[in-house]
Design a protein around this motif. Structure first.
Motif, short mmCIF file in Angstrom:
data_model
loop_
_atom_site.label_atom_id
_atom_site.label_comp_id
_atom_site.label_asym_id
_atom_site.label_seq_id
_atom_site.Cartn_x
_atom_site.Cartn_y
_atom_site.Cartn_z
N ALA A 6 0.85 -1.19 0.00
CA ALA A 6 0.00 0.00 0.00
C ALA A 6 0.88 1.24 0.00
O ALA A 6 1.96 1.25 0.57
CB ALA A 6 -0.92 -0.01 1.22
N ASN A 7 0.42 2.29 -0.67
CA ASN A 7 1.23 3.50 -0.87
C ASN A 7 1.67 4.08 0.48
O ASN A 7 0.85 4.60 1.24
CB ASN A 7 0.43 4.54 -1.64
CG ASN A 7 1.32 5.61 -2.24
OD1 ASN A 7 2.38 5.94 -1.69
ND2 ASN A 7 0.92 6.16 -3.37
N PRO A 8 3.00 4.03 0.78
CA PRO A 8 3.47 4.52 2.08
C PRO A 8 3.92 5.98 2.05
O PRO A 8 4.34 6.50 3.08
CB PRO A 8 4.66 3.60 2.37
CG PRO A 8 5.24 3.36 1.01
CD PRO A 8 4.09 3.37 0.03
N LYS A 9 3.87 6.63 0.89
CA LYS A 9 4.40 7.98 0.76
C LYS A 9 3.41 9.02 1.27
O LYS A 9 2.21 8.75 1.43
CB LYS A 9 4.78 8.25 -0.70
CG LYS A 9 5.72 7.22 -1.32
CD LYS A 9 7.03 7.11 -0.56
CE LYS A 9 7.93 6.04 -1.12
NZ LYS A 9 8.50 6.36 -2.41
N GLN A 10 3.91 10.24 1.51
CA GLN A 10 3.09 11.33 2.03
C GLN A 10 2.05 11.74 0.99
O GLN A 10 2.41 12.11 -0.13
CB GLN A 10 3.99 12.53 2.37
CG GLN A 10 3.26 13.73 2.95
CD GLN A 10 2.70 13.44 4.33
OE1 GLN A 10 3.25 12.65 5.08
NE2 GLN A 10 1.60 14.06 4.68
#
Length: 238
Positions: A183-187
């Motif tokens: 799952a997208n972990p970026k800000q």
């Protein structure tokens, strides 16, 4: 190719396929078409030209249905790629030693504490990138510093010789396949978050780079993401 859709309408369709990450209007209609086709290919959409041949009133709900099917497919692939979580065995609390025995065991207990702290630091470091929590990362760094033994003034680390031809970065194989994506972990709202949304399990490294370029990002940022995300185990490249 011929299409009656406007540049703004084509950009809207691109935004649907990327969950709103690519919604800016392209400079020209030709650029908007190329960008949409590249994103569609990255997502495995085989009938992309047919979508552009539709009217916008028909194309928009059709692309939304296609996006829903893509998300369900990717979620199933990612779920299959995740290893089962390991449950740590229960360890009873040690009994409290007497003051005299505690002094005798002080040196050994200090070493055991250092090893336990190192194990906790390793576990926190492994989990911090997955949760995407800055506090978890800071806690992992602090545990790592606590686990490090005090350096000896007399001992000096030996100098390592540089091997000729050795590179600090591993060269990327553009034909390799992206096997799994977490799952997208970026800000949210950041450029890195938008680029991460372009990952698709089953796509090649070159297809991801092309999708980033089509979305308006430099190729060097896509390559840097691939190296970083693979090292942090956000993606798996086969």
């Amino acid at each position: 190719m011929q299409t009656n859709l406007t540049s703004a309408q084509i950009s809207t369709l691109s935004g649907i396929l990327t969950s709103g990450r690519v919604a800016a209007r392209a400079a020209t209609k030709e650029v908007a078409v190329k960008r949409f086709l590249a994103i569609a290919e990255m997502n495995g959409v085989e009938n992309a030209p047919d979508l552009l041949a539709m009217t916008f009133e028909v194309a928009k709900p059709t692309v939304e249905l296609v996006k829903k099917a893509i998300d369900e497919r990717d979620a199933a692939i990612t779920a299959d790629a995740q290893p089962p979580a390991e449950v740590a065995p229960f360890a009873p609390a040690p009994s409290q030693p007497s003051p005299g025995l505690a002094r005798l065991r002080a040196a050994r207990n200090a070493e055991e504490l250092r090893r336990e702290t190192a194990a906790a630091a390793a576990q926190a470091t492994a989990l911090a990138p997955l949760v995407g929590n800055p506090s978890a990362r800071r806690a992992a760094l602090e545990l790592g510093r606590m686990a490090e033994p005090k350096p000896s003034r007399a001992a000096k680390a030996p100098k390592t010789e540089k091997v000729e031809g050795e590179s600090a970065r591993t060269k990327l194989d553009t034909t390799a396949t992206i096997a799994a994506v977490v799952a997208n972990p970026k800000q949210p709202g950041s450029r890195s978050h938008a680029r991460f949304a372009l990952y698709r399990a089953g796509a090649t490294v070159q297809q991801f780079i092309d999708a980033c370029v089509a979305a308006g990002f430099p190729a060097r940022e896509a390559k840097a993401d691939l190296s970083w995300d693979r090292r942090k185990q956000f993606i798996t490249i086969a």
